[in-house]
Design a protein around this motif. Structure first.
Motif, PDB file in Angstrom:
ATOM      1  N   GLU A  16       0.826  -1.205   0.000  1.00  0.00           N
ATOM      2  CA  GLU A  16       0.000   0.000   0.000  1.00  0.00           C
ATOM      3  C   GLU A  16       0.865   1.262   0.000  1.00  0.00           C
ATOM      4  O   GLU A  16       0.604   2.208  -0.733  1.00  0.00           O
ATOM      5  N   PHE A  17       1.924   1.269   0.834  1.00  0.00           N
ATOM      6  CA  PHE A  17       2.809   2.431   0.880  1.00  0.00           C
ATOM      7  C   PHE A  17       3.552   2.596  -0.445  1.00  0.00           C
ATOM      8  O   PHE A  17       3.763   3.719  -0.912  1.00  0.00           O
ATOM      9  N   ASN A  18       3.963   1.490  -1.057  1.00  0.00           N
ATOM     10  CA  ASN A  18       4.669   1.572  -2.335  1.00  0.00           C
ATOM     11  C   ASN A  18       3.778   2.119  -3.442  1.00  0.00           C
ATOM     12  O   ASN A  18       4.257   2.816  -4.336  1.00  0.00           O
ATOM     13  N   MET A  19       2.472   1.815  -3.399  1.00  0.00           N
ATOM     14  CA  MET A  19       1.559   2.386  -4.393  1.00  0.00           C
ATOM     15  C   MET A  19       1.453   3.897  -4.232  1.00  0.00           C
ATOM     16  O   MET A  19       1.403   4.633  -5.219  1.00  0.00           O
ATOM     17  N   VAL A  20       1.470   4.365  -2.990  1.00  0.00           N
ATOM     18  CA  VAL A  20       1.431   5.807  -2.741  1.00  0.00           C
ATOM     19  C   VAL A  20       2.754   6.449  -3.160  1.00  0.00           C
ATOM     20  O   VAL A  20       2.780   7.519  -3.770  1.00  0.00           O
ATOM     21  N   ALA A  21       3.874   5.768  -2.865  1.00  0.00           N
ATOM     22  CA  ALA A  21       5.193   6.314  -3.215  1.00  0.00           C
ATOM     23  C   ALA A  21       5.397   6.389  -4.720  1.00  0.00           C
ATOM     24  O   ALA A  21       6.056   7.310  -5.215  1.00  0.00           O
ATOM     25  N   CYS A  22       4.835   5.438  -5.453  1.00  0.00           N
ATOM     26  CA  CYS A  22       4.971   5.437  -6.917  1.00  0.00           C
ATOM     27  C   CYS A  22       4.016   6.414  -7.592  1.00  0.00           C
ATOM     28  O   CYS A  22       4.160   6.689  -8.780  1.00  0.00           O
ATOM     29  N   GLY A  23       3.026   6.894  -6.867  1.00  0.00           N
ATOM     30  CA  GLY A  23       2.079   7.839  -7.452  1.00  0.00           C
ATOM     31  C   GLY A  23       0.818   7.184  -7.973  1.00  0.00           C
ATOM     32  O   GLY A  23       0.010   7.842  -8.623  1.00  0.00           O
ATOM     33  N   LEU A  24       0.623   5.900  -7.703  1.00  0.00           N
ATOM     34  CA  LEU A  24      -0.581   5.218  -8.165  1.00  0.00           C
ATOM     35  C   LEU A  24      -1.792   5.555  -7.308  1.00  0.00           C
ATOM     36  O   LEU A  24      -2.930   5.459  -7.764  1.00  0.00           O
ATOM     37  N   LYS A  25      -1.566   5.947  -6.053  1.00  0.00           N
ATOM     38  CA  LYS A  25      -2.623   6.339  -5.127  1.00  0.00           C
ATOM     39  C   LYS A  25      -2.273   7.688  -4.520  1.00  0.00           C
ATOM     40  O   LYS A  25      -1.093   7.998  -4.348  1.00  0.00           O
ATOM     41  N   PRO A  26      -3.270   8.502  -4.173  1.00  0.00           N
ATOM     42  CA  PRO A  26      -2.957   9.757  -3.469  1.00  0.00           C
ATOM     43  C   PRO A  26      -2.599   9.477  -2.007  1.00  0.00           C
ATOM     44  O   PRO A  26      -2.964   8.449  -1.445  1.00  0.00           O
ATOM     45  N   ILE A  27      -1.899  10.426  -1.387  1.00  0.00           N
ATOM     46  CA  ILE A  27      -1.526  10.286   0.014  1.00  0.00           C
ATOM     47  C   ILE A  27      -2.766  10.499   0.879  1.00  0.00           C
ATOM     48  O   ILE A  27      -3.442  11.518   0.737  1.00  0.00           O
ATOM     49  N   PRO A  28      -3.108   9.558   1.761  1.00  0.00           N
ATOM     50  CA  PRO A  28      -4.248   9.779   2.665  1.00  0.00           C
ATOM     51  C   PRO A  28      -3.994  10.951   3.611  1.00  0.00           C
ATOM     52  O   PRO A  28      -2.871  11.202   4.028  1.00  0.00           O
TER      53      PRO A  28
END
Length: 90
Positions: free
Chosen positions: A67-79
């Motif tokens: 989950e953190f890697n998806m946020v770090a890669c830009g696939l998800k916004p930061i909660p």
């Protein structure tokens, strides 16, 4: 700054004991149990987003999570909850 993970909320274990191995004959010469603190392995991580760069204090187990890697890669916004500064709420 508090030693708390901003993502998972991990903090220090204050109930840990340092037990010295004392080779003795009986309970009269029992090994001493001293108090110690086990701090979490926290790292400072920078996340770049279109709105700017954010600095988070994160435990290493969270850095490995998908989950953190998806946020770090830009696939998800930061909660929004991740951007709040942690506190001990004493």
């Amino acid at each position: 700054m508090a030693k708390i993970c901003q993502v998972s909320g991990k903090k220090a274990n204050t109930t840990a004991k340092h037990i010295r191995n004392q080779h003795s004959q009986g309970w009269k010469y029992k090994a001493p149990h001293k108090n110690r603190v086990q701090n979490p392995n926290l790292q400072t991580v920078r996340l770049k987003t279109p709105t700017g760069t954010y600095r988070l204090t994160v435990s290493t187990s969270v850095i490995k999570s998908p989950e953190f890697n998806m946020v770090a890669c830009g696939l998800k916004p930061i909660p929004k909850a991740w951007l709040k500064k942690p506190s001990y709420n004493i």
